[in-house]
Design a protein around this motif. Structure first.
Motif, PDB file in Angstrom:
ATOM      1  N   GLN A   1     -39.866  18.836  -7.985  1.00 18.49           N
ATOM      2  CA  GLN A   1     -38.747  19.767  -7.873  1.00 18.49           C
ATOM      3  C   GLN A   1     -37.998  19.919  -9.199  1.00 18.49           C
ATOM      4  O   GLN A   1     -37.135  20.766  -9.324  1.00 18.49           O
ATOM      5  N   ILE A   2     -38.326  19.084 -10.165  1.00 18.28           N
ATOM      6  CA  ILE A   2     -37.609  19.079 -11.432  1.00 18.28           C
ATOM      7  C   ILE A   2     -38.532  19.562 -12.546  1.00 18.28           C
ATOM      8  O   ILE A   2     -39.613  19.027 -12.737  1.00 18.28           O
ATOM      9  N   LEU A   3     -38.083  20.575 -13.262  1.00 22.86           N
ATOM     10  CA  LEU A   3     -38.809  21.114 -14.399  1.00 22.86           C
ATOM     11  C   LEU A   3     -38.146  20.595 -15.670  1.00 22.86           C
ATOM     12  O   LEU A   3     -36.929  20.743 -15.838  1.00 22.86           O
ATOM     13  N   ILE A   4     -38.925  19.979 -16.553  1.00 24.06           N
ATOM     14  CA  ILE A   4     -38.428  19.548 -17.861  1.00 24.06           C
ATOM     15  C   ILE A   4     -38.926  20.579 -18.867  1.00 24.06           C
ATOM     16  O   ILE A   4     -40.120  20.866 -18.925  1.00 24.06           O
ATOM     17  N   ARG A   5     -38.002  21.142 -19.646  1.00 21.82           N
ATOM     18  CA  ARG A   5     -38.376  22.187 -20.599  1.00 21.82           C
ATOM     19  C   ARG A   5     -37.443  22.152 -21.801  1.00 21.82           C
ATOM     20  O   ARG A   5     -36.338  21.590 -21.728  1.00 21.82           O
ATOM     21  N   PRO A   6     -37.872  22.771 -22.909  1.00 22.82           N
ATOM     22  CA  PRO A   6     -36.984  22.863 -24.071  1.00 22.82           C
ATOM     23  C   PRO A   6     -35.735  23.682 -23.727  1.00 22.82           C
ATOM     24  O   PRO A   6     -35.814  24.672 -22.993  1.00 22.82           O
ATOM     25  N   ALA A   7     -34.616  23.262 -24.274  1.00 16.50           N
ATOM     26  CA  ALA A   7     -33.370  24.003 -24.080  1.00 16.50           C
ATOM     27  C   ALA A   7     -33.445  25.337 -24.814  1.00 16.50           C
ATOM     28  O   ALA A   7     -34.114  25.464 -25.843  1.00 16.50           O
ATOM     29  N   VAL A   8     -32.746  26.321 -24.276  1.00 22.62           N
ATOM     30  CA  VAL A   8     -32.579  27.629 -24.907  1.00 22.62           C
ATOM     31  C   VAL A   8     -31.080  27.908 -24.987  1.00 22.62           C
ATOM     32  O   VAL A   8     -30.293  27.273 -24.286  1.00 22.62           O
TER      33      VAL A   8
ATOM     34  N   ALA B   1     -33.418  19.268 -17.859  1.00 21.42           N
ATOM     35  CA  ALA B   1     -34.025  19.087 -16.542  1.00 21.42           C
ATOM     36  C   ALA B   1     -33.426  20.175 -15.668  1.00 21.42           C
ATOM     37  O   ALA B   1     -32.202  20.345 -15.618  1.00 21.42           O
ATOM     38  N   GLU B   2     -34.298  20.927 -15.016  1.00 19.83           N
ATOM     39  CA  GLU B   2     -33.851  22.059 -14.209  1.00 19.83           C
ATOM     40  C   GLU B   2     -34.364  21.889 -12.780  1.00 19.83           C
ATOM     41  O   GLU B   2     -35.514  21.519 -12.567  1.00 19.83           O
ATOM     42  N   ARG B   3     -33.491  22.139 -11.830  1.00 18.36           N
ATOM     43  CA  ARG B   3     -33.871  22.119 -10.426  1.00 18.36           C
ATOM     44  C   ARG B   3     -33.338  23.408  -9.794  1.00 18.36           C
ATOM     45  O   ARG B   3     -32.163  23.716  -9.916  1.00 18.36           O
ATOM     46  N   ALA B   4     -34.218  24.120  -9.132  1.00 21.98           N
ATOM     47  CA  ALA B   4     -33.843  25.362  -8.442  1.00 21.98           C
ATOM     48  C   ALA B   4     -33.070  26.308  -9.367  1.00 21.98           C
ATOM     49  O   ALA B   4     -32.078  26.915  -8.971  1.00 21.98           O
ATOM     50  N   GLY B   5     -33.524  26.390 -10.622  1.00 21.67           N
ATOM     51  CA  GLY B   5     -32.899  27.312 -11.564  1.00 21.67           C
ATOM     52  C   GLY B   5     -31.612  26.823 -12.198  1.00 21.67           C
ATOM     53  O   GLY B   5     -31.021  27.539 -13.006  1.00 21.67           O
ATOM     54  N   GLN B   6     -31.163  25.616 -11.851  1.00 22.26           N
ATOM     55  CA  GLN B   6     -29.915  25.069 -12.396  1.00 22.26           C
ATOM     56  C   GLN B   6     -30.220  23.911 -13.339  1.00 22.26           C
ATOM     57  O   GLN B   6     -31.016  23.027 -13.004  1.00 22.26           O
TER      58      GLN B   6
END
Length: 167
Positions: free
Chosen positions: A4-11, A58-63
């Protein structure tokens, strides 16, 4: 890793959320009495930090629910990194969703990433003396204390404890 958690580079669109989460986490942990402390002001300058360092969220459900800053020795945000280490700093999770797996997902992603870096044989971090939940997370994910490397944040009386994970 928590699916449920997406780890991605910050923008740039993440900067306000990263600043808020960092502020709330540090204040909530009792490191500072208010957000006006000079160090608190510095860590909330996410755009400036991102110019000099890698930031992941770390992003969950777009947040955005968490973030971390990565550095290697010689980079501006590397405080304790030795030449063979990836250092992470300011790993924070929104106090509203702590213990949801976001911190563990960030740590796991950092370790996976470190294993891909040439010459990197360990991951190091600093954490506050009283951040018991952080200490538990780091111990559970294989980090060990290296007390001989503990240090004080410059121009403060804040002691940070050092942990390292050998890869």
């Amino acid at each position: 890793m928590n699916p449920q958690i997406l780890i991605r580079p910050a923008v740039p669109a993440d900067y306000d959320a990263v600043a808020r989460i960092t502020r709330d986490a540090y204040l909530g942990a009792g490191h500072f009495e208010d957000a006006d402390h000079p160090y608190m002001q510095q860590i909330q300058q996410v755009a400036r930090r991102h110019e000099a360092a890698t930031i992941w969220v770390a992003e969950r459900a777009g947040q955005v629910v968490g973030s971390v800053t990565l550095a290697v020795a010689g980079e501006p945000y590397a405080d304790i990194a030795q030449p063979d280490e990836l250092e992470f700093r300011m790993l924070v999770v929104d106090p509203a969703v702590q213990r949801s797996g976001a911190g563990k997902a960030l740590v796991e992603a950092i370790v996976e990433y470190a294993r891909t870096l040439p010459g990197i044989t360990g991951v190091a971090l600093t954490t506050g003396v009283t951040w018991e939940s952080a200490h538990g997370l780091y111990r559970k994910t294989g980090f060990r204390r290296t007390p001989e490397r503990d240090w004080f944040v410059p121009d403060t009386d804040i002691k940070l404890l050092v942990y390292r994970l050998d890869l």
